[in-house]
Scaffold this active site. Structure first.
Site, mmCIF file in Angstrom:
data_model
loop_
_atom_site.group_PDB
_atom_site.id
_atom_site.type_symbol
_atom_site.label_atom_id
_atom_site.label_comp_id
_atom_site.label_asym_id
_atom_site.label_seq_id
_atom_site.Cartn_x
_atom_site.Cartn_y
_atom_site.Cartn_z
ATOM 1 N N SER A 51 3.398 -2.586 -8.100
ATOM 2 C CA SER A 51 4.592 -2.901 -6.874
ATOM 3 C C SER A 51 5.401 -4.043 -6.865
ATOM 4 C CB SER A 51 3.480 -3.117 -6.036
ATOM 5 O OG SER A 51 2.151 -2.650 -5.687
ATOM 6 N N HIS B 107 3.710 -7.438 -4.990
ATOM 7 C CA HIS B 107 4.460 -7.515 -3.478
ATOM 8 C C HIS B 107 5.904 -8.318 -3.598
ATOM 9 C CE1 HIS B 107 0.667 -5.291 -3.256
ATOM 10 N NE2 HIS B 107 1.109 -4.047 -2.819
#
Length: 365
Positions: free
Chosen positions: A239, A304
């Site tokens: 991610s 993230h």
């Protein structure tokens, strides 16, 4: 041929002679290249053309001086836009579609359409996706663990030598190899879809070197962000790199909103943000959900955020490389310096902070 108009070898010819040269030999040139040559003559305010600019164009090289000669002034393309051309083959329509998806200026789209040869192909994003999906996921998680959803809750999951674990942070390769492990098929699926839909077109335009740099920088920033801000949690998934690419692309669209001609751009941005939010929400929920293996919490979601920060700083500047403006180059060095300082800080943090803070870490897998 051009040297015949410059008997004194000054390196320049007048725009009048340059125009006469184009009129005489224009039928021998590709229409898009001829149009850029005419734009070069129209935009030049000094009344002369540099021979090196001509060589750069004809050899498919794109120098700063050529970009300045093309973009300065109030030049306007006089012929129809690339989007209005008909009779294109499937591959030509694909290249045109990629140009309108990623580039905000018509002259850049025409240059890309004229010069792109698919050599080399977008190998980086395809290769990294295949390795993530086949080697790490199906061979290890699917066969060994015999589980396709939420593998991270399996007691043996953390014993893999690829994922990042705070107790094993001295094994430096884990700050990169954690991208080959995912929390489950739902985690892998969203990452693969996003990085193929966004990463492949970006690599076709900007090249493997630039896109791989953004991707790897996002991956490293993700694991280091976890080691600083969520010190007790492991990390899995790609991610960080995916969010770096997607956030850079979305930020580039917003910054060049009026020039971007991609179809349904508002809807597409909304879908991308919804997918990212869904995947991020899943990561937050999983992080705070009671672990099936109590000594160790579930993977962190901070990777993230690290990827997003890389995307809207380093990524935006790299994806605007077609403009090559001085202030962009300055910002690039500023953001790169900030990134390097963060990496160095995180390295020293991982060496000293854990012992100084005397944290109670989960046992090593």
């Amino acid at each position: 041929i051009l040297s015949q108009f410059d008997p004194d070898n000054t390196g320049y010819i007048s725009t009048e002679k340059f125009r006469s040269l184009l009129q005489r030999h224009g039928s021998e040139l590709d229409p898009h290249k001829l149009e850029v040559l005419l734009a070069l003559a129209d935009s030049n305010s000094e009344g002369r053309i540099c021979y090196q600019d001509f060589v750069n164009l004809m050899s498919n090289k794109r120098s700063n001086s050529f970009r300045q000669a093309i973009l300065q002034g109030n030049r306007r393309l006089c012929s129809k836009a690339l989007l209005e051309e008909t009779g294109l083959s499937l591959s030509q329509r694909l290249i045109r579609h990629v140009a309108y998806e990623t580039l905000p200026r018509e002259i850049d789209r025409k240059w890309y359409y004229d010069s792109y040869t698919c050599c080399p192909p977008p190998w980086f994003m395809i290769t990294i996706t295949l390795v993530e999906a086949s080697v790490a996921f199906f061979l290890y998680n699917g066969v060994v663990l015999d589980r396709f959803v939420l593998q991270v809750s399996h007691p043996l999951y953390l014993k893999n030598a690829l994922l990042y674990h705070p107790q094993l942070r001295a094994q430096a390769w884990r700050y990169l190899t954690y991208i080959f492990m995912h929390a489950g098929i739902e985690h892998l699926g969203l990452n693969v879809v996003l990085q193929l839909l966004v990463g492949v077109p970006l690599e076709m335009v900007h090249g493997a070197a630039r896109i791989s740099f953004v991707y790897v920088a996002g991956v490293v920033a993700g694991s280091l962000a976890v080691s600083v801000a969520d010190m007790r949690a492991p990390v899995v998934g790609s991610s960080g790199g995916v969010y770096a690419l997607v956030s850079a692309h979305l930020a580039n669209i917003v910054m060049n909103w009026s020039g971007m001609k991609c179809q349904f751009k508002l809807l597409r941005m909304a879908v991308a943000l919804i997918c990212m939010s869904f995947e991020f929400g899943r990561a937050v929920w999983l992080r705070f959900h009671p672990s099936a293996y109590p000594p160790c919490p579930h993977p962190s979601f901070m990777a993230h955020l690290g990827g997003v920060m890389v995307g809207i700083t380093l990524g935006v500047i790299i994806l605007r490389n077609y403009e090559q403006r001085l202030q962009d180059q300055t910002l690039w060095w500023i953001f790169l310096s900030i990134y390097v300082i963060f990496v160095l800080f995180a390295i020293f943090w991982n060496i000293f902070a854990y012992s100084l803070l005397d944290l109670k870490l989960p046992p090593p897998p």
